[in-house]
Scaffold this motif. Sequence first.
Motif, short mmCIF file in Angstrom:
data_model
loop_
_atom_site.label_atom_id
_atom_site.label_comp_id
_atom_site.label_asym_id
_atom_site.label_seq_id
_atom_site.Cartn_x
_atom_site.Cartn_y
_atom_site.Cartn_z
N ALA A 274 0.83 -1.20 0.00
CA ALA A 274 0.00 0.00 0.00
C ALA A 274 0.87 1.26 0.00
CB ALA A 274 -0.94 0.00 1.21
N PHE A 275 1.91 1.26 0.80
CA PHE A 275 2.81 2.42 0.83
C PHE A 275 3.47 2.64 -0.53
CE2 PHE A 275 2.46 2.19 5.45
CZ PHE A 275 2.66 3.50 5.84
N PHE A 276 3.97 1.58 -1.12
CA PHE A 276 4.77 1.73 -2.33
C PHE A 276 3.93 1.83 -3.60
CE2 PHE A 276 7.96 -0.56 0.46
CZ PHE A 276 8.60 0.62 0.82
N SER A 277 2.64 1.55 -3.53
CA SER A 277 1.77 1.68 -4.70
C SER A 277 0.93 2.96 -4.65
CB SER A 277 0.83 0.47 -4.82
OG SER A 277 -0.07 0.40 -3.71
N PHE A 278 1.07 3.73 -3.57
CA PHE A 278 0.26 4.94 -3.43
C PHE A 278 0.68 5.99 -4.44
CE2 PHE A 278 -0.57 9.09 -1.29
CZ PHE A 278 -1.96 9.00 -1.26
N GLU A 279 -0.31 6.52 -5.18
CA GLU A 279 -0.07 7.58 -6.16
C GLU A 279 -0.32 8.93 -5.48
OE1 GLU A 279 1.06 7.26 -9.14
OE2 GLU A 279 0.97 5.06 -9.34
N TRP A 280 0.74 9.71 -5.34
CA TRP A 280 0.68 10.96 -4.57
C TRP A 280 -0.09 12.08 -5.29
CZ3 TRP A 280 3.97 12.74 -0.22
CH2 TRP A 280 4.55 11.66 0.48
N GLU A 281 -0.03 12.11 -6.60
CA GLU A 281 -0.53 13.24 -7.37
C GLU A 281 -1.98 13.56 -7.03
OE1 GLU A 281 -0.12 16.48 -9.71
OE2 GLU A 281 1.47 15.04 -9.28
N GLY A 282 -2.22 14.82 -6.62
CA GLY A 282 -3.58 15.29 -6.37
C GLY A 282 -4.19 14.84 -5.06
N THR A 283 -3.39 14.27 -4.15
CA THR A 283 -3.93 13.74 -2.90
C THR A 283 -3.70 14.70 -1.74
OG1 THR A 283 -1.88 12.61 -2.25
CG2 THR A 283 -3.42 11.40 -3.70
#
Length: 323
Positions: A274-283
Motif C-alpha cells: 500500500a505504501f509503495f503503490s500509493f499515487e501521490w498526485e492530487g492527494t
Amino acid sequence: MMKSRLLGAAAWAALTVVGLPAAAQDCPRGDLDDRYCDADGDLIADIPTDPADQIDPDTLIFAYTPVEDPAVYETAWADFLSHLEEVTGKDVVFFPVQNNAAQIEAMRSGRLHIAGFNTGSNPLAVNCAGFRPFTIMAGEDGSFGYEMEILTHPYSGIETVEDIRGGQMAFTSETSNSGFKAPSAILASEFDMTAGTDFEPVFSGKHDNSILGVANKDYPAAAIANSVLARMIERDVVSEDQIVSIYKSQTFPTTGYGTAYNLTPELQQQIRDAFFSFEWEGTSLQEEFEKNGEAQFLEMTYEEFWSVIRTIDEANGVSYDCS
C-alpha cells in the motif's frame, strides 16, 4: 469501507488489547526487549514463527508522530488511509496520539498496528514496542531527510549559539532527535554546553509549540526540526521574519513508517504494498508534505538509515531499556 477515520479517546480506551508480545524468549535479540527475537540480525523484531502468536485484526489503527496538532494530519492522511483500506481489505482508523511516549506504549500494548514514528522515537519503538520500520518519505529524486535547527527571534539578543549560555532554551521532548537528542549532543561536543549547567532547559512537548514559542517570544531559543518549520511557514502559521536560525545540523532521516511485529506476514506485505503503490498526485498527502519537497515513499532499512541516530543516542548515554 469504514464509517469513521478518526478514533476518539473513548473508543481507544475501549479497544480490546490483543496480540501482546510473548514472554521472554531464548533467542538472539541485540538491544531488543526480551519479548522479541532477531534471528536474522537486522536489528528489528522478527515476525513470530508460530501462527498462534500472529494477529490479523479486522480494523487497523494508524498513528502519525505527534509533531504538530494531530487534527492537521487527520486530513492530510485521509487519501492514503483510503488507499490502505483498498489494498488490505480492512477498515483503517486514524488515532491522534498526543505525545511520543503514548504512541510507543500504544504499539507495545497491542493497540497500534501501523505508525509513523519520528526520528528520535524510532529506536525506542523498535526495541521496546516491536516496531518494524521499512519506509520514509522522499523527494522525486530520492532525496530525503531534514535538519535540526536552533532558532531564536530577532529581539532576543542572541546572535550565536554561545549567546544561549546562561539563558533558557526550549526542547520538545526527550525522545525527539531534533527536539532534544541531537542538539544535546551537538551543544556538548561543539560548544561545551550542557543543559542544567550552562543554560536552563524547558520542554514544550512538540515542535510546533517550540516554533510558536520562539515566534511569540515565549522562548529565547529552541531546537526544532526544520521540516516542521517549513510546513508551518507554508501554512502561514508563522512568518520568516519572526524567527532567526543560528545553527543547522547535518541531514537526518525523517519519520519512519512501519508495522507492529506480530501482524501476519501476509498483512505486513499488503501494508508495504500500500505504501509503495500509493499515487501521490492530487492527494491530501501530497498537499501537506510537498511543502517539504516530499513526493514518494522510499524503501529503507532501520539498520542503515538509523545508524547516525543510534550513534547520537550512544553519545547521549541513551538506554533502550523498556522498563
